[in-house]
Scaffold this motif. Structure first.
Motif, short mmCIF file in Angstrom:
data_model
loop_
_atom_site.label_atom_id
_atom_site.label_comp_id
_atom_site.label_asym_id
_atom_site.label_seq_id
_atom_site.Cartn_x
_atom_site.Cartn_y
_atom_site.Cartn_z
N ALA A 96 -12.61 1.60 -15.67
CA ALA A 96 -12.92 0.37 -15.30
C ALA A 96 -13.17 0.06 -13.86
O ALA A 96 -14.39 -0.36 -13.37
CB ALA A 96 -12.44 -0.67 -15.95
N VAL A 97 -12.29 0.57 -12.85
CA VAL A 97 -12.30 0.17 -11.49
C VAL A 97 -13.12 1.16 -10.74
O VAL A 97 -13.75 0.92 -10.00
CB VAL A 97 -11.02 0.00 -11.04
N TRP A 98 -13.24 2.55 -11.63
CA TRP A 98 -14.02 3.39 -10.84
C TRP A 98 -15.76 2.94 -10.96
O TRP A 98 -16.40 3.17 -10.24
CB TRP A 98 -13.93 4.87 -11.61
N ILE A 99 -15.79 2.40 -12.15
CA ILE A 99 -16.99 2.10 -12.53
C ILE A 99 -17.67 0.80 -11.28
O ILE A 99 -18.60 0.50 -10.76
CB ILE A 99 -17.50 1.51 -13.88
N ASP A 100 -16.48 0.10 -11.20
CA ASP A 100 -16.93 -1.02 -10.07
C ASP A 100 -16.78 -0.45 -8.70
O ASP A 100 -17.07 -1.37 -7.68
CB ASP A 100 -15.81 -2.21 -10.38
N GLY A 101 -16.71 0.69 -8.38
CA GLY A 101 -16.90 1.13 -7.15
C GLY A 101 -15.52 1.56 -6.29
O GLY A 101 -15.45 1.63 -5.32
N ALA A 102 -14.45 1.25 -6.99
CA ALA A 102 -12.87 1.40 -6.40
C ALA A 102 -12.73 2.99 -6.22
O ALA A 102 -13.07 3.63 -6.98
CB ALA A 102 -12.03 0.83 -7.44
N SER A 103 -12.06 3.15 -5.17
CA SER A 103 -11.76 4.69 -4.85
C SER A 103 -10.52 4.98 -5.23
O SER A 103 -9.52 3.95 -5.88
CB SER A 103 -11.86 4.74 -3.13
N PRO A 104 -10.23 6.10 -5.38
CA PRO A 104 -8.93 6.59 -5.81
C PRO A 104 -7.67 5.96 -5.12
O PRO A 104 -6.76 5.68 -5.57
CB PRO A 104 -8.81 8.18 -5.96
N TRP A 105 -7.82 5.83 -3.55
CA TRP A 105 -6.84 5.24 -2.86
C TRP A 105 -6.57 3.91 -3.38
O TRP A 105 -5.44 3.46 -3.50
CB TRP A 105 -7.20 5.21 -1.61
N ASP A 106 -7.86 3.02 -3.56
CA ASP A 106 -7.71 1.39 -3.94
C ASP A 106 -7.15 1.49 -5.64
O ASP A 106 -5.99 0.64 -5.71
CB ASP A 106 -9.00 0.98 -4.12
N SER A 107 -7.27 2.52 -6.33
CA SER A 107 -6.86 2.35 -7.52
C SER A 107 -5.17 2.64 -7.72
O SER A 107 -4.49 2.17 -8.61
CB SER A 107 -7.45 3.27 -8.67
N PHE A 108 -4.85 3.44 -6.79
CA PHE A 108 -3.38 3.92 -6.44
C PHE A 108 -2.67 2.54 -6.15
O PHE A 108 -1.62 2.27 -6.63
CB PHE A 108 -3.14 5.00 -5.37
N TRP A 109 -3.39 1.89 -5.15
CA TRP A 109 -2.44 0.66 -4.69
C TRP A 109 -2.69 -0.49 -5.67
O TRP A 109 -1.64 -1.60 -5.65
CB TRP A 109 -2.90 0.38 -3.08
N LYS A 110 -3.89 -0.74 -6.37
CA LYS A 110 -4.23 -1.78 -7.28
C LYS A 110 -3.46 -1.57 -8.60
O LYS A 110 -3.36 -2.67 -9.27
CB LYS A 110 -5.57 -2.24 -7.05
N ILE A 111 -3.37 -0.30 -9.10
CA ILE A 111 -3.12 -0.20 -10.43
C ILE A 111 -1.96 0.66 -10.48
O ILE A 111 -0.96 0.02 -11.31
CB ILE A 111 -4.32 0.46 -11.01
N THR A 112 -1.80 1.76 -9.99
CA THR A 112 -0.66 2.79 -10.23
C THR A 112 0.58 2.12 -9.70
O THR A 112 1.76 1.95 -10.29
CB THR A 112 -0.86 4.19 -9.44
N LEU A 113 0.70 1.74 -8.55
CA LEU A 113 1.58 1.29 -7.89
C LEU A 113 2.38 0.19 -8.52
O LEU A 113 3.76 0.08 -8.80
CB LEU A 113 1.95 1.23 -6.41
N PRO A 114 1.75 -0.91 -8.90
CA PRO A 114 2.28 -2.29 -9.47
C PRO A 114 2.74 -2.02 -10.84
O PRO A 114 3.87 -2.40 -11.25
CB PRO A 114 1.01 -3.19 -9.43
N ASN A 115 1.91 -1.07 -11.39
CA ASN A 115 2.60 -0.54 -12.83
C ASN A 115 3.65 0.12 -12.91
O ASN A 115 4.47 0.24 -13.90
CB ASN A 115 1.41 -0.01 -13.83
N MET A 116 4.19 0.78 -11.77
CA MET A 116 5.18 1.85 -11.79
C MET A 116 6.37 1.23 -11.10
O MET A 116 7.41 1.59 -11.11
CB MET A 116 4.66 3.02 -10.72
N MET A 117 6.22 -0.20 -10.97
CA MET A 117 7.53 -0.95 -10.25
C MET A 117 8.61 -0.65 -11.02
O MET A 117 9.75 -0.48 -10.61
CB MET A 117 7.12 -2.18 -9.67
N PRO A 118 8.61 -0.95 -12.45
CA PRO A 118 9.90 -1.04 -13.23
C PRO A 118 10.47 0.58 -13.29
O PRO A 118 11.67 0.77 -13.11
CB PRO A 118 9.37 -1.56 -14.55
N PHE A 119 9.53 1.49 -13.18
CA PHE A 119 10.06 2.94 -13.33
C PHE A 119 10.70 3.02 -11.91
O PHE A 119 11.47 4.23 -11.85
CB PHE A 119 8.95 3.83 -13.85
#
Length: 298
Positions: free
Chosen positions: A204-227
């Motif tokens: 969904a974020v790639w369709i909106d034009g987000a780069s892999p760098w943006d998706s890492f900071w906005k999606i991957t890192l926040p969701n991985m905080m418990p881990f």
């Protein structure tokens, strides 16, 4: 039952429905702790306030109060220094291991040929590098990487970092291979966490034009905080039980000395345990606060 008592009962039932399954899973551990560990821990704590002598096939305990704890900081010239130096090393090693494991897990989570083989390579040191094996490898010099002597880094580190922090940094660099050996479990934890993030969110974020760098900071890192918090806590416990830990060596040495004995060694062990517990509490509080702020932003 009055209205207040009814609300309290409803709250208890709600909490049981929400956390009851977790309590059931923890119950076997609690039973094992009570049966096999509670009494030895209590005995160890009591011995730390006593002078222990062995005679006639049994322990003879003489209550000395806080004398063992005072002696650890006022008379022992080795224990406080080793404790501070090792804590400084750990504070450097922990973020290196966690960051290294996180980046490797992100790469291993990608689709590429023979992915299972690379995952196995990073986990194999966890199987082979057990306590005795690790001790033997380091005694033979296999745990060190010779770049320190080749590039003459020690004088540069002492010059630019300062004598106060140079020794912990040099000790960490001399154990660089530990980063690889002690990151296998953390990589597995991070891989499990990455699998919980739905692929549809990235699409969904790639369709909106987000780069892999943006998706890492906005999606991957926040969701991985418990881990990340779980991996950090695991790393702290794992490193503080490290076979080559100088503090544990000092405690073991004092255990068999006539001048100190079991009582003083138990006092050192409880001081060490309290320091570790304090560090765990600080890390846990930090991650809880970051998680709370992230929920408030949402």
């Amino acid at each position: 039952m009055n209205k207040r008592g009814s609300r309290k009962m409803e709250l208890i039932l709600y909490r049981w429905k929400r956390y009851g399954v977790g309590y059931i899973f923890v119950l076997p551990w609690l039973a094992g702790f009570g049966a096999f560990m509670a009494y030895p821990l209590f005995t160890s704590l009591y011995m730390s306030f006593c002078q222990v002598r062995v005679g006639g096939g049994k322990f003879r305990l003489e209550w000395v109060g806080l004398s063992n704890y005072r002696a650890a900081f006022l008379k022992d010239n080795i224990f406080p220094v080793e404790l501070i130096l090792y804590f400084q090393e750990i504070l450097i090693i922990i973020p290196i291991i966690v960051i290294f494991a996180f980046l490797i897990s992100v790469m291993l989570n990608q689709d590429f040929p023979l992915r299972f083989l690379f995952r196995a390579v990073f986990f194999l040191p966890v199987i082979f590098a057990t306590g005795q094996v690790l001790t033997e490898l380091f005694s033979q010099g296999a745990g060190e990487i010779p770049f320190m002597d080749q590039y003459k880094l020690e004088p540069l580190i002492r010059q630019y970092i300062g004598e106060q922090f140079a020794q912990p940094v040099l000790n960490v660099l001399s154990k660089s291979v530990i980063i690889l050996w002690y990151s296998g479990v953390q990589i597995i934890i991070f891989l499990a966490g990455l699998q919980t993030i739905p692929r549809s969110i990235y699409e969904a974020v790639w369709i909106d034009g987000a780069s892999p760098w943006d998706s890492f900071w906005k999606i991957t890192l926040p969701n991985m905080m418990p881990f990340i918090s779980l991996s950090t806590l695991f790393t702290i416990v794992d490193l503080f039980t490290f076979p080559l830990n100088p503090v544990i060596k000092h405690i073991r040495k004092n255990m068999f000395l006539v001048e100190t004995g079991y009582g003083y060694a138990n006092a050192l062990a409880w001081i060490y345990f309290l320091f570790v517990l304090l560090l765990l509490a600080v890390v846990l509080f930090f991650f809880q606060q970051s998680t709370k702020k992230r929920r408030e932003i949402r």
